[in-house]
Write an enzyme that holds these catalytic residues in place. Structure first.
Site, mmCIF file in Angstrom:
data_model
loop_
_atom_site.group_PDB
_atom_site.id
_atom_site.type_symbol
_atom_site.label_atom_id
_atom_site.label_comp_id
_atom_site.label_asym_id
_atom_site.label_seq_id
_atom_site.Cartn_x
_atom_site.Cartn_y
_atom_site.Cartn_z
ATOM 1 N N ARG A 185 0.837 -1.198 0.000
ATOM 2 C CA ARG A 185 0.000 0.000 0.000
ATOM 3 C C ARG A 185 0.870 1.245 0.000
ATOM 4 N NH1 ARG A 185 -4.341 -2.197 3.726
ATOM 5 N NH2 ARG A 185 -5.782 -3.169 2.255
ATOM 6 N N ARG B 166 20.506 -8.748 7.369
ATOM 7 C CA ARG B 166 19.911 -10.073 7.389
ATOM 8 C C ARG B 166 20.532 -10.955 8.461
ATOM 9 N NH1 ARG B 166 21.060 -11.816 1.459
ATOM 10 N NH2 ARG B 166 22.473 -10.062 1.649
HETATM 11 C C1 LIG Z 1 -4.124 -16.040 9.788
HETATM 12 C C2 LIG Z 1 -4.042 -14.531 9.669
HETATM 13 C C3 LIG Z 1 -4.016 -14.081 8.211
HETATM 14 C C4 LIG Z 1 -3.280 -12.759 8.118
HETATM 15 C C5 LIG Z 1 -3.521 -12.133 6.782
HETATM 16 C C6 LIG Z 1 -4.673 -11.193 6.868
HETATM 17 C C7 LIG Z 1 -5.324 -10.737 5.764
HETATM 18 C C8 LIG Z 1 -4.945 -11.162 4.388
HETATM 19 C C9 LIG Z 1 -6.158 -11.172 3.476
HETATM 20 C C10 LIG Z 1 -6.345 -10.246 2.502
HETATM 21 C C11 LIG Z 1 -5.473 -9.088 2.366
HETATM 22 C C12 LIG Z 1 -5.589 -8.300 1.232
HETATM 23 C C13 LIG Z 1 -4.737 -7.142 1.113
HETATM 24 C C14 LIG Z 1 -4.630 -6.514 -0.110
HETATM 25 C C15 LIG Z 1 -3.757 -5.373 -0.184
HETATM 26 O O1 LIG Z 1 -4.286 -4.148 -0.364
HETATM 27 C C16 LIG Z 1 -3.593 -4.714 -1.432
HETATM 28 C C17 LIG Z 1 -2.343 -4.061 -1.792
HETATM 29 C C18 LIG Z 1 -2.523 -3.449 -3.188
HETATM 30 C C19 LIG Z 1 -1.726 -2.201 -3.309
HETATM 31 C C20 LIG Z 1 -2.467 -1.186 -4.135
HETATM 32 O O2 LIG Z 1 -2.777 -1.520 -5.298
HETATM 33 O O3 LIG Z 1 -2.769 -0.113 -3.626
#
Ligand SMILES: CCCCC/C=C\C\C=C/C=C/C=C/[C@@H]1O[C@H]1CCCC(=O)O
Ligand SMILES: N[C@@H](CCC(=O)N[C@@H](CS)C(=O)NCC(=O)O)C(=O)O
Length: 104
Positions: free
Chosen positions: A31, A104
């Site tokens: 992001r 690292r």
């Molecule tokens: C067992 C815990 C799981 C932890 C992970 C938690 C959530 C993950 C699920 C979905 C997350 C989606 C996130 C998407 C990001 O916003 C996307 C980045 C795109 C950047 C952009 O185009 O601005």
């Protein structure tokens, strides 16, 4: 039966939470630097966080497998203690790599 694996289960859950933390750091960096999947390049800061997360993910199946095999066939408390140490060094690796490639 459960007390024979409760330490292994605890370290496993901690490991999963650590992996989730690493993934959330990558999502945050995507992001911040506006790098949408499937891109994985574009800013050195993002690339280090990304590589740190992927590297930790690549070793996670080996870590979990060894943790349980060693814990069941060798010694649970020793395996769990080694597992905790591994998770701690992984956190330090991730934070060092995120700050600088030399870290690292
Ligand atoms: C067992 C815990 C799981 C932890 C992970 C938690 C959530 C993950 C699920 C979905 C997350 C989606 C996130 C998407 C990001 O916003 C996307 C980045 C795109 C950047 C952009 O185009 O601005
Ligand atoms: N390796 C993942 C770690 C973080 C993650 O799981 N991101 C989610 C939400 S942005 C994803 O779907 N990533 C797409 C991908 O890895 O190609 C990444 O580079 O994004």
């Amino acid at each position: 039966m459960r007390h024979q694996v409760d330490l292994l289960a605890t370290v496993t859950v901690l490991g999963v939470l650590e992996q989730a933390y690493f993934a959330l750091q990558v999502i945050r960096a995507r992001r911040q630097y506006r790098i949408s999947p499937p891109r994985t390049t574009g800013h050195p800061e993002f690339e280090r966080i990304f590589r740190a997360q992927v590297n930790c993910s690549e070793y996670f199946p080996i870590f979990i497998s060894l943790l349980w095999v060693a814990g069941i066939f060798f010694h649970q408390a020793v395996a769990a203690a080694c597992g905790l140490l591994y998770l701690y060094t992984r956190l330090r690796y991730f934070q060092g790599y995120a700050a600088a490639a030399q870290g690292r």
